[in-house]
Enzyme design. Sequence first.
Site, short mmCIF file in Angstrom:
data_model
loop_
_atom_site.label_atom_id
_atom_site.label_comp_id
_atom_site.label_asym_id
_atom_site.label_seq_id
_atom_site.Cartn_x
_atom_site.Cartn_y
_atom_site.Cartn_z
N SER A 255 7.75 -6.65 3.96
CA SER A 255 8.73 -6.38 2.89
C SER A 255 9.47 -7.66 2.57
O SER A 255 9.43 -8.63 3.33
CB SER A 255 9.75 -5.30 3.30
N SER A 293 4.34 -3.17 1.36
CA SER A 293 5.48 -4.07 1.39
C SER A 293 6.58 -3.50 0.50
O SER A 293 6.34 -3.18 -0.67
CB SER A 293 5.07 -5.46 0.90
N ASP A 295 9.52 -4.26 -1.65
CA ASP A 295 9.99 -5.46 -2.35
C ASP A 295 11.09 -5.05 -3.33
O ASP A 295 10.81 -4.61 -4.45
CB ASP A 295 8.84 -6.14 -3.07
#
Length: 381
Positions: A255, A293, A295
């Site tokens: 992340s 991830s 984000d």
Amino acid sequence: MPGVSASPRARDLGVPFDGTPGEWNAITDVPGVLVGYETLITGEPHEASVARTGVTAILPRGRDDAGVPCAAGVYSMNGNGELTGRSWIEESGTLALPIALTNSHAVGAAHTGVDTWVHRAHPELSAEWMLPVVGETWDGYLNQINAGHVRPEHAVAAIEAAVSGPIAEGNVGGGTGMNCYGFKGGSGTASRVIDHGGDRYTVGVFLQANFGTRQELRLVGRPLGRESAAPNPYEDVEWFVRDGERARARAGAGSVIGVVVTDAPLLPGQCTALARRVPLGLARTGTSGSHFSGDIFLACSTANAGAFTSSMPTADPGPDDYESARFVPLGHIDPLYEAVVQATEEAVANVLVAARDLVGRDGHVSPALPHDEVRRAFRAD
């Protein structure tokens, strides 16, 4: 105290970047912004309790004015993560209180810690309501993430340690146990100064970077990741346990949380537009954005102090209750977008250059990006 790292930054290794940085090339170049860390590194790799984690605190208006709202906006490029308080930011277009960054399983502890600090330092604020912003990235490769290492008092300590000026990067605060592009990741920052309509504004970016695959990494176009001779155990070793079986972790999983602060006068929607530009800076470093991830990005403006207050009223509004706000015309906002992209790209590089080799739980190793490889890539320039 955050401390100032004695290690070089990306520019010191010859990496050229566009734009003009502020004095410290950090988010703290924005007047009033403070950053603090509480870093937890305890236990030997094969002991029962191993901490490689921490908390980062970002105070857009410092400690004394922590309750004065900023215009703010958020943007999620991929929502496999958490940033608390987003609903109120989206509803009101404002952010108040310190921002905390930590690991994925410590969001509650950090949230409580921010509440605790506000109640002690500003009881008039806690008497109404508190919706702290806490962001997270996953550090379970190096840190025993389910051990409850982060406690509310660590978030309080990070807030109390927050300072202006140059700040440490890499293996500090919430970024202590993070990985980035198959190298040691963590905390990093950069800034840009722009002359705009007779005024000078600063845009600062802070990243907690835990994203990207090794083969993706590029710095100013150089394919450093796929050309690196450094080992890549995060992606190559079967260390991830699922359903009782060991397997390789999905490359690119992790992340990144990005925080943008500027003193340019902006409306909430314009702050959201700045947050949307963070992924463009990340893309310059190679990432395509993994499904695994989270984000998520936040941007706020420290200008127009007092114009975005939304305390509960005790009477009907009068003429003096109406506020006016100065803001950059939309047709002239592009230099701020450019500054976000440039500072984000450099902040990623600063994370990677500042980070150091770290051994964590079960002997897991995260190697740093070799400085000699960076110098060699840019020596011809």
